[in-house]
Scaffold this active site. Structure first.
Site, short mmCIF file in Angstrom:
data_model
loop_
_atom_site.label_atom_id
_atom_site.label_comp_id
_atom_site.label_asym_id
_atom_site.label_seq_id
_atom_site.Cartn_x
_atom_site.Cartn_y
_atom_site.Cartn_z
N GLN A 1 64.31 22.98 17.42
CA GLN A 1 64.89 21.85 15.95
C GLN A 1 65.67 22.74 15.11
O GLN A 1 66.45 22.38 14.29
CB GLN A 1 63.76 21.27 15.90
CG GLN A 1 63.57 20.31 16.78
CD GLN A 1 62.80 19.33 16.62
OE1 GLN A 1 61.65 19.35 15.19
NE2 GLN A 1 61.95 18.26 17.25
N HIS B 1 46.66 24.06 6.62
CA HIS B 1 46.38 22.38 7.21
C HIS B 1 45.81 22.56 8.40
O HIS B 1 45.86 21.99 9.25
CB HIS B 1 48.27 21.65 7.08
CG HIS B 1 46.96 20.35 7.48
ND1 HIS B 1 46.68 19.35 7.09
CD2 HIS B 1 47.15 20.17 8.56
CE1 HIS B 1 46.30 18.23 7.88
NE2 HIS B 1 46.67 18.63 8.81
N ASP C 1 46.23 16.51 1.60
CA ASP C 1 44.91 17.19 1.80
C ASP C 1 44.44 17.06 0.21
O ASP C 1 43.58 16.66 -0.22
CB ASP C 1 45.18 18.44 2.58
CG ASP C 1 45.11 18.71 3.77
OD1 ASP C 1 44.43 18.62 4.13
OD2 ASP C 1 46.82 19.02 3.91
N ALA D 1 52.69 6.89 15.54
CA ALA D 1 52.24 6.40 14.42
C ALA D 1 52.73 6.56 13.35
O ALA D 1 52.97 5.19 12.82
CB ALA D 1 51.05 6.61 14.86
N GLY E 1 55.45 7.92 12.51
CA GLY E 1 57.00 6.99 12.72
C GLY E 1 57.02 5.34 11.70
O GLY E 1 57.35 5.50 11.41
N1 LIG Z 1 50.60 17.93 8.42
C1 LIG Z 1 49.46 16.58 7.83
O1 LIG Z 1 48.26 16.05 6.70
C2 LIG Z 1 48.89 15.61 9.84
C3 LIG Z 1 48.27 14.08 9.19
C4 LIG Z 1 48.47 13.27 10.50
C5 LIG Z 1 49.52 13.82 11.63
N2 LIG Z 1 49.34 14.95 11.65
C6 LIG Z 1 50.22 15.10 12.94
O2 LIG Z 1 51.37 14.65 13.03
C7 LIG Z 1 52.02 14.63 14.50
C8 LIG Z 1 52.10 13.11 14.90
O3 LIG Z 1 51.27 12.06 14.73
P1 LIG Z 1 50.99 10.77 15.43
O4 LIG Z 1 50.38 10.35 15.00
O5 LIG Z 1 52.78 10.28 14.82
O6 LIG Z 1 51.40 11.08 16.81
P2 LIG Z 1 51.90 10.31 17.82
O7 LIG Z 1 51.42 10.90 18.95
O8 LIG Z 1 51.94 8.67 17.53
O9 LIG Z 1 53.92 10.19 17.86
C9 LIG Z 1 54.59 11.04 18.04
C10 LIG Z 1 55.85 11.13 18.95
O10 LIG Z 1 56.73 12.03 18.68
C11 LIG Z 1 57.10 12.12 20.01
N3 LIG Z 1 57.32 13.57 19.95
C12 LIG Z 1 57.19 14.24 21.83
N4 LIG Z 1 57.98 15.95 21.16
C13 LIG Z 1 58.99 15.08 20.01
C14 LIG Z 1 60.12 15.85 20.16
N5 LIG Z 1 60.39 17.69 20.87
N6 LIG Z 1 60.92 15.15 19.92
C15 LIG Z 1 60.63 14.24 18.70
N7 LIG Z 1 59.95 13.37 19.21
C16 LIG Z 1 59.04 14.26 19.84
C17 LIG Z 1 56.31 11.93 20.79
O11 LIG Z 1 57.29 10.88 21.82
C18 LIG Z 1 56.03 10.53 20.01
O12 LIG Z 1 56.49 9.11 19.92
C19 LIG Z 1 51.15 15.54 15.40
O13 LIG Z 1 51.42 16.46 15.40
C20 LIG Z 1 49.32 15.22 14.23
O14 LIG Z 1 48.38 15.76 14.22
C21 LIG Z 1 49.73 15.77 10.37
O1 LIG Z 2 46.44 15.00 13.44
C1 LIG Z 2 45.47 16.17 13.27
O2 LIG Z 2 44.21 16.54 14.23
C2 LIG Z 2 44.55 15.71 11.59
C3 LIG Z 2 45.71 15.78 10.56
O3 LIG Z 2 46.27 16.86 10.61
C4 LIG Z 2 44.86 15.14 9.64
O4 LIG Z 2 45.12 16.14 8.68
O5 LIG Z 2 44.95 13.97 9.04
#
Ligand SMILES: NC(=O)c1ccc[n+]([C@@H]2O[C@H](COP(=O)([O-])OP(=O)(O)OC[C@H]3O[C@@H](n4cnc5c(N)ncnc54)[C@H](O)[C@@H]3O)[C@@H](O)[C@H]2O)c1
Ligand SMILES: O=C(O)C[C@H](O)C(=O)O
Length: 326
Positions: A113, A188, A160, A16, A18
């Protein structure tokens, strides 16, 4: 295109975030509208086809700055020559999974990675980890890239930071542009500390313009638990706002900042945060480097909250150390 394209690798490209991120990168919002980019999309084998679909859509935008898109399930290929690495893909917590299981599963992603970045990245590589638990995933990747300067590994707390700006602006009925020197400290996670004692609104202390009960009982928990609130409301983790924050983080890193921002960076021991932990601090970007803002007075209220979040980061580091990941 006079300039050589910058290689930008996005992991989890079919997810999502991406989907919300790639088109903005290709349109020039990550690196500037005069910088061509070549995208490398890393996915797991089951999601490569979906990534190919996204690449078809990128083609269909005819972006003038997009010099090409490569898709792979091989980290070594994905990070070969990479200048900007956005590590978004991570293993989400599934039912019955303990915190230790989650850290271990993510170790299986961020260790290889980090190794691939160490082996093949360009000399100027900049890494932003978005995938959760972002700070500790960034630490794992950094620890497996000993030849890359540690400060090139960062974790995303810009979302944040942006949430804190927006909550405060709404409370005071001002524009986000009236607010300066905002900061997020720590992890975070729900223990993070959004700091109003150093923030200013139209040049005056933000903490003095709100009542303390709102600051403590509404502002801090609203910002810290916003991710969970979004999941509750959407049924999915924040995606467009997370992608937007990733764009802000890298754009500022490359172009520099006038105001403070927030980023998870490797601690040099500043403010009592143990050296080596990847913790959020108030930072500025200068000459392509994020630097921790120094010399701030930290009162007892802030100290307790920074310490609590840093304690959580230390526990996460100890847990992955037990698994041999750092
Ligand atoms: N730091 C922040 O503020 C923040 C905010 C929102 C989401 N996130 C995090 O970001 C991450 C991704 O969120 P999303 O909504 O895109 O999730 P998502 O599940 O929609 O997409 C994650 C993608 O990662 C792929 N993936 C899994 N393992 C992989 C690997 N080894 N190599 C390459 N790709 C791989 C999956 O196939 C999937 O397409 C989650 O961990 C979420 O918690 C962080
Ligand atoms: O994916 C989550 O757990 C929440 C995400 O890190 C966010 O802050 O929106």
């Amino acid at each position: 295109m006079a300039q050589a394209p910058v290689n930008v690798t996005v992991t989890g490209a079919a997810g999502a975030i991406g989907y919300a991120l790639l088109f903005r990168i290709a349109s020039g919002q990550l690196l500037g509208t005069d910088t061509p980019v070549r995208l490398r999309l890393l996915e797991i084998p089951q999601a490569v086809k979906a990534a190919e679909g996204t690449a078809m859509e990128l083609d269909d935008c005819a972006f003038p700055l997009l010099a090409g898109v490569d898709i792979t399930d091989n980290p070594k290929q994905a990070f070969d020559g990479v200048n900007v690495a956005l590590l978004v893909g991570a293993r989400p917590r599934s039912k019955g999974m303990e915190r230790g299981d989650l850290l271990e599963a993510n170790g299986g992603i961020f260790k290889p990675q980090g190794e691939a970045i160490n082996a093949g990245a360009a000399d100027d590589v900049k890494v932003l980890v978005v995938g959760n638990p972002a700070n500790t995933n960034a630490l794992i990747a950094q620890q497996h890239a000993p030849d890359v300067p540690a400060e090139r590994f960062t974790a995303m707390t810009r979302l944040d930071h942006n949430r804190a700006l927006s909550q405060l602006a709404t409370k005071l009925g001002v524009s986000v542009t009236d607010i300066s020197t905002m900061s997020i400290w720590g992890n975070h996670s729900a223990t993070q500390y959004p700091d109003l004692f150093h923030a200013q609104v139209n040049g005056r202390s933000a903490a003095e313009q709100v009542d303390h009960a709102w600051l403590e009982e509404t502002f801090i928990p609203t910002v810290a638990k916003r991710g969970a609130a979004i999941i509750e409301a959407r049924g999915a983790s924040s995606a467009a706002s997370a992608a937007n924050a990733a764009i802000d983080h890298v754009y500022d890193w490359v172009h520099g900042t006038e105001d403070w921002t927030s980023a998870g960076v490797v601690s040099d021991g500043s403010y009592g945060v143990p050296e080596g932990l990847i913790s959020s601090f108030p930072v500025v970007a200068r000459d392509g480097k994020y630097e921790i803002v120094q010399g701030l007075d930290i009162d007892e209220f802030s100290r307790a909250r920074i310490d609590a979040s840093v304690r959580e980061l230390t526990e996460e580091r100890d847990a992955v150390a037990k698994l041999g990941l750092v």
